[in-house]
Design a protein around this motif. Structure first.
Motif: not given
Length: 516
Positions: A109-112, A146
């Motif tokens: 969930y770092a970017h999306a 994210a």
């Protein structure tokens, strides 16, 4: 074969007859850990703590290594529960191992946000992360960036509502956002959103306000939910309960996929459930439980089951969830479910309604191999694939799909079973057989021989592993973590074995070329 078939039918009758107790669901690491944390007293819960520690994997995390996306919530929750259980043997070692595991665990969930993220991830994971950060300052945990705007947007929406109505979908994750017991009220069963974790969190807050009658109802609910796991350990609870609509609906639908829906040996048990569903299905549809919000998935399966039983019901209940050319499971959900639309398609075709838009959506949501995956309610691609094949073939005797058939046959393991993880499972092998049975009906001799070889190998694998009355153990269904609705899964396993047995004799003959 006759003796084994009778044994299977007898167990199926018994399972169907039990489906008036709220449902059977395997124990949950996440919910049990949250309950222990909210309970706040190690005394009297040592067995539950011991169970929790015993579920820790060798790498320090909780949950299956085959499906890492679903390991965050149970690992965070277990870490937080054990952090305050210092007097217990092994608790400190378990915390250290969990901390090392989370430091190494990649952050999906770092970017999306993945399409198949667990239920309530946008509310639950940031909350767990914040709690852990306050206890273990300086540790390089995943931060789930994210998810933060999604959580904030949801909290803004929640602040605009003083109290959610009983059964509202957001109550299922109340433990991640509830700040006062006045924002929720236990339903008829005593639960907050049919969630043991949410109920334990609500109870902990209600105790401080001395709301005794309501706390008593929550206690009774949690005791019943604990019994539903059949663990025999006080304080070990499931991920969701009750499931007194979902469990019978999916079980009867599975019987249909195996050709058992109208079997005389099951007729009485099936009839009782059909009468209950017919009485329960209202104009707004049905949810997984009698006292939870209606959704398109449960409504569609209920319509399928009732139509298969010869009961004409209007499609209006399903139309409430129509959004353009697809169906949303719950209004306002973050992303649509492939299997919900598959089930809506099957219901519409059984009811003789137009399906062009839904068919196009289902067909478009395949992977490059022609199979269905990236499903938000089940981690295995075999589940939506089996149901999609049944839905697409409904009313179309000549329907066939060589691409899906070839991919399904290629996916069979050397041992004869199927599985999305590193090992074959009985449940997933049953789904493969359901799909192949539909496909077999429209294949020419060459295709049927290919299928026959696969069925013969699958039957051998299943017979070597079948035992009477065991509880399924492998969690493959997506909730806040992966969980196992044990009766639903057991019905699938037995129905798959029954199908393989009765189909297998002919399949063996075809594989040898004896039948054209």
């Amino acid at each position: 074969m006759n003796a084994r078939s009778e044994q299977i039918l007898s167990e199926l009758r018994h399972l169907l007859s039990e489906m008036s107790d709220g449902g059977s669901v395997g124990p949950s690491v996440y919910d049990t850990a949250r309950a222990l944390q909210f309970h706040g007293n190690v005394t009297g819960r040592q067995d539950a703590y011991a169970w929790l520690i015993a579920q820790q994997q060798a790498d320090g995390g909780w949950g299956s290594a085959d499906f890492p996306l679903f390991r965050h919530a149970p690992t965070w929750a277990a870490l937080l529960a054990l952090q305050s259980a210092d007097p217990l043997p092994s608790a400190a070692d378990a915390v250290q191992a969990a901390t090392r595991f989370l430091e190494r665990l990649p952050d999906p969930y770092a970017h999306a946000v993945p399409e198949d993220a667990p239920i309530g991830a946008e509310l639950i994971l940031p909350q767990l992360c914040a709690e852990a950060a306050s206890l273990l300052d300086g540790v390089a945990f995943p931060r789930h960036l994210a998810l933060l705007p999604l959580r904030q947007a949801c909290l803004v929406k929640l602040r605009a509502m003083a109290t959610l109505p009983s059964g509202h979908p957001l109550l299922h994750s109340w433990e991640a956002w509830g700040t006062s017991p006045s924002t929720a009220c236990p339903d008829h069963d005593g639960s907050i959103g049919i969630s043991p974790a949410a109920t334990t969190a609500w109870r902990a807050q209600a105790v401080t306000q001395e709301s005794t009658p309501q706390v008593g109802r929550a206690d009774a609910y949690l005791q019943a939910a604990s019994r539903a796991t059949r663990s025999g350990i006080e304080g070990v609870i499931p991920n969701v309960w009750p499931i007194n609509v979902f469990e019978p609906c999916w079980s009867l639908y599975t019987l249909h996929l195996a050709g058992l829906f109208t079997h005389p040996a099951l007729a009485e048990a099936v009839h009782v459930i059909v009468l209950q569903l017919d009485a329960r299905l209202g104009v707004r549809g049905l949810g997984p439980s009698l006292h939870f919000a209606a959704d398109a998935d449960d409504t569609a399966i209920a319509l399928c089951v009732l139509r298969l039983a010869g009961r004409e019901r209007a499609v209006d209940a399903l139309r409430h969830f129509e959004c353009g050319e697809l169906f949303v499971t719950f209004p306002g959900e973050r992303n649509a479910s492939v299997s919900t639309n598959i089930h809506a398609l099957h219901a519409l075709r059984l009811l003789g309604k137009p399906t062009a838009g839904t068919t196009a959506y289902v067909e478009a949501n395949r992977n490059p191999q022609g199979l269905w995956d990236n499903e938000k309610w089940h981690v295995s691609w075999l589940y939506p694939t089996a149901h999609a094949v049944a839905a697409l073939a409904q009313g179309k005797p000549q329907w066939r799909d060589e691409r899906a058939l070839a991919a399904l046959l290629r996916a069979q393991r050397n041992d004869g079973g199927w599985g999305a993880g590193r090992a074959s499972t009985f449940e997933e092998t049953a789904y493969a057989l359901f799909a192949l049975h539909v496909m077999d009906g429209s294949e020419e001799a060459t295709g049927r021989r290919r299928i026959a070889l696969a069925v013969a190998r699958a039957l051998e694998w299943m017979l070597a592993r079948h035992a009477a009355h065991p509880l399924p153990q492998t969690p493959l269904w997506i909730g806040k973590e992966l969980y196992c609705p044990t009766r639903v899964v057991r019905v699938a396993e037995l129905a798959g074995l029954w199908l393989a047995l009765h189909w297998g004799q002919r399949a063996l003959a075809e594989a040898a070329g004896a039948v054209p």
